[in-house]
Design an enzyme around this catalytic site. Structure first.
Site, PDB file in Angstrom:
ATOM      1  CG  ASP A  30      58.542 -13.373  40.652  1.00 52.70           C
ATOM      2  OD1 ASP A  30      57.882 -12.710  40.171  1.00 52.70           O
ATOM      3  OD2 ASP A  30      58.350 -13.941  41.130  1.00 52.70           O
ATOM      4  CD  GLU A  58      80.504  -7.611  42.050  1.00 49.54           C
ATOM      5  OE1 GLU A  58      80.490  -8.257  41.958  1.00 49.54           O
ATOM      6  OE2 GLU A  58      80.210  -7.270  43.314  1.00 49.54           O
TER       7      GLU A  58
HETATM    8  C1  NOJ Z   1      55.650 -12.515  39.586  1.00 50.93           C
HETATM    9  C2  NOJ Z   1      54.988 -13.180  38.230  1.00 50.93           C
HETATM   10  O1  NOJ Z   1      54.909 -12.599  37.695  1.00 50.93           O
HETATM   11  C3  NOJ Z   1      53.944 -14.592  38.388  1.00 50.93           C
HETATM   12  O2  NOJ Z   1      53.434 -14.908  36.786  1.00 50.93           O
HETATM   13  C4  NOJ Z   1      54.431 -15.190  38.956  1.00 50.93           C
HETATM   14  O3  NOJ Z   1      53.131 -16.201  39.500  1.00 50.93           O
HETATM   15  C5  NOJ Z   1      54.600 -14.395  41.099  1.00 50.93           C
HETATM   16  N1  NOJ Z   1      55.703 -13.382  40.412  1.00 50.93           N
HETATM   17  C6  NOJ Z   1      54.955 -15.847  41.311  1.00 50.93           C
HETATM   18  O4  NOJ Z   1      56.328 -16.045  41.065  1.00 50.93           O
END
Ligand code: NOJ
Length: 589
Positions: A238, A303
């Site tokens: 993310d 790993e």
């Molecule tokens: C990207 C994620 O896909 C989204 O849904 C989220 O709100 C933001 N990052 C924050 O984590």
């Protein structure tokens, strides 16, 4: 010149190192031809909305396990699970309070193990989400930081800063939250007086970690190992462009036309031009410091036995820069959001396909292709929008340029047929195989995206693409569960989209996806190449990939089909011509 898929036999090359300008040798051992992810079709499961085993209206892991058969039948290679970890759910699980446990709403660790075992038995790889830019404010790390004095080791896990102005009442800089409003929140000291501020690029319940702190690095290496030990095949990372911030956290005002996550702005096909190609780099996105983190994680994955993968969620323009995320010792893949944001226009699509194959291929990585996910307007609606729609804004009843559903679905089918013919790896978002549109008319009282609240309703946010998906036309909740409960209301008219309405029905969107996935595999399109075909109008995208000729007509003039057996068609083919907004695959020798 044909555009080719990245060459798996790519010799050791010199690549630029970490934005620091050094040159280093590609470790040849990390690039072998049989890497499954090079051509995989990966299906995104959004656990809240896929299948709900316990009937509480929020999907869960046992629900997912019970529906895996449908994904095998669809023909995907892998699933990516959005977060199911312990979380207060202020951002639908992207606010993690414990990275190594399952939130009771979604089940237990045992439920996860059962899901993984079952998926592997069915031949599906499983990728889980890693959320390293920020934690939930409920996370023990943050609670300890709040309870510790300013300047303590606990505070150094996050980005706490003194405020500006004589009394510190102004935020430390002018950064805004992606979800709207300012990106800083002030703390209160134990004696009740105002204290330091902390940075949150997203919601105030999502404090950003300080990735200059080695302690943070150690925690995440352990988290990776926790899930790798359980047997996961990889991680979708993310905000993989956000972890490193520019030193000194300087003020920054984004130029108009940049999306809040850092990419461009989605333009409707009718609007001239393309998203900003190279917006200035904000001090919180795409900083060179992220590459060191990816190299560490790459080494952690090595790993382990087997072929594990890191996939970057990185809204980085231009593609040549994004390619740095997938250099041989960094991540394996990055979402191609430049492709997702390309308008439904043939010249723009030809360019982005060429640019993608060149940029990713230049570092020996596969291109990815994606049209929908849980953060963008579903492409069955987006491709028929007639007004600008910045990523994350969503659409609601008062949005300008409302999509015409029939045009949207028609374009979505054509766009998917085009995407699935491309070499590389493709991502599907649950429900797109049913042709689901964005749900536009959700009642205001039902909306849950923090964007909606932080902008006082000025931006609708992402709920419209997150509504629980329909499985059975006549069951309660369309078979999402047996109780009929649903955390977001499902539209009354979704009977026609239900999986059982479409299964086995020739020409249905579900059957279009199944056929395209089957033939993509049997014709080796994922490992093939793009060879542009001359002689077609500007409004047509036409190429060969192996023994398949692919033609997408985005213009209004019907296109005469060349000789060859029709393999896949996104639309009926009256009198052997391809009508507007449709794509065909032909078997040609
Ligand atoms: C990207 C994620 O896909 C989204 O849904 C989220 O709100 C933001 N990052 C924050 O984590």
């Amino acid at each position: 010149m044909p555009s080719t898929a990245p060459d798996p036999e790519l010799p050791a090359t010199e690549v630029e190192n970490g934005g620091e300008g050094e040159l280093e040798e590609t470790p040849a051992a990390t690039r072998t031809p049989d890497q499954w992810w090079r051509s995989a079709v990966i299906y995104q499961i959004y656990p809240r909305s896929f299948a709900d085993g316990d009937g509480d209206g929020i999907g869960d892991l046992p629900g997912i396990t019970s529906r895996l058969d449908a994904l095998v039948e669809l023909g995907v290679d892998a699933v990516w699970l959005s977060p199911f970890y312990t979380s207060p759910q202020h951002d639908a699980g992207y606010d993690v309070a414990d990275y190594c446990d399952v939130d009771p709403r979604f089940g237990t660790l045992q439920d996860f193990d059962s899901l993984l075992t079952r998926a592997h038995a069915e031949g599906l790889k499983v990728i889980v989400d890693l959320v390293p830019n920020h934690t939930s404010s409920d996370h023990r790390w943050f609670q300890e930081a709040l309870a510790s004095p300013e300047g303590s080791a606990e505070r150094a896990r996050y980005l706490f800063r003194d405020g500006r102005g004589p009394d510190g009442s102004q935020p430390p800089n002018n950064w805004q939250s992606v979800f709207g409003g300012q990106g800083w929140t002030r703390t209160t000291r134990p004696d009740g007086t105002p204290g330091q501020w902390y940075l949150h690029i997203f919601d105030s319940s999502q404090p950003d970690l300080d990735w200059t702190n080695p302690w943070v690095h150690e925690q995440f290496a352990d988290i990776l190992r926790f899930w790798l030990d359980r047997g996961v095949d990889g991680f979708r990372v993310d905000v993989a462009h956000g972890m490193a911030k520019a030193a000194g956290l300087p003020d920054y005002t984004p130029p108009a036309g940049t999306g809040s996550m850092g990419g461009g702005v989605t333009l409707a096909p009718e609007i001239e031009g393309h998203a900003a190609e190279d917006p200035a780099t904000p001090p919180y996105w795409a900083q060179p410091g992220v590459h060191e983190i990816f190299r560490e994680w790459h080494a952690v994955l090595e790993e382990y036995e087997g072929d594990r993968v890191l996939v970057a969620e990185a809204w980085v323009d231009p593609l040549e820069k994004l390619a740095d995320w997938v250099r041989p010792d960094e991540m394996q893949q990055a979402f191609n959001f430049v492709y997702l944001e390309t308008p439904w226009q043939a010249p723009a699509l030809r360019s982005v396909i060429d640019e993608s194959l060149a940029a990713f291929g230049g570092v020996g990585a596969p291109s990815t292709w994606v049209l929908s996910n849980h953060d963008v307007v579903r492409h069955a609606s987006r491709l028929a929008l007639t007004a600008e729609n910045p990523q994350g804004a969503g659409i609601g009843p008062k949005s300008p340029g409302q999509p015409i559903p029939d045009i949207g679905l028609r374009r979505a089918r054509a766009a998917t047929a085009l995407m699935l013919a491309l070499p590389g790896s493709a991502y599907l978002y649950q429900g797109e195989e049913l042709g689901l549109p964005e749900v536009i008319d959700l009642p205001d009282s039902a909306r849950q995206d923090p964007t909606w609240f932080r902008t006082n309703g000025a931006r609708y946010g992402r709920d419209g693409c997150r509504v629980p998906i329909p499985w059975e036309a006549t069951a309660p909740g369309y078979g999402f569960n047996t109780s009929g409960e649903s955390w977001l209301p499902q539209p009354g008219e979704w009977t026609r989209f239900a999986r059982d309405t479409q299964l086995g029905v020739p020409g249905s969107t579900l059957e279009l996806y199944r056929l395209a996935l089957e033939l993509r595999r049997s014709h080796g399109l994922g490992t093939g190449s793009v060879d542009w075909l001359p002689g077609y109008s500007e409004q047509v995208v036409a190429f060969r990939n192996g023994d398949v000729t692919v033609i997408a007509n985005l213009g209004t003039t019907p296109v005469e089909l060349p000789a060859g057996e029709v393999l896949v068609s996104s639309d009926a083919l009256p009198e052997a011509v391809l009508l507007t907004d449709s794509t065909v695959w032909l078997h040609t020798l």
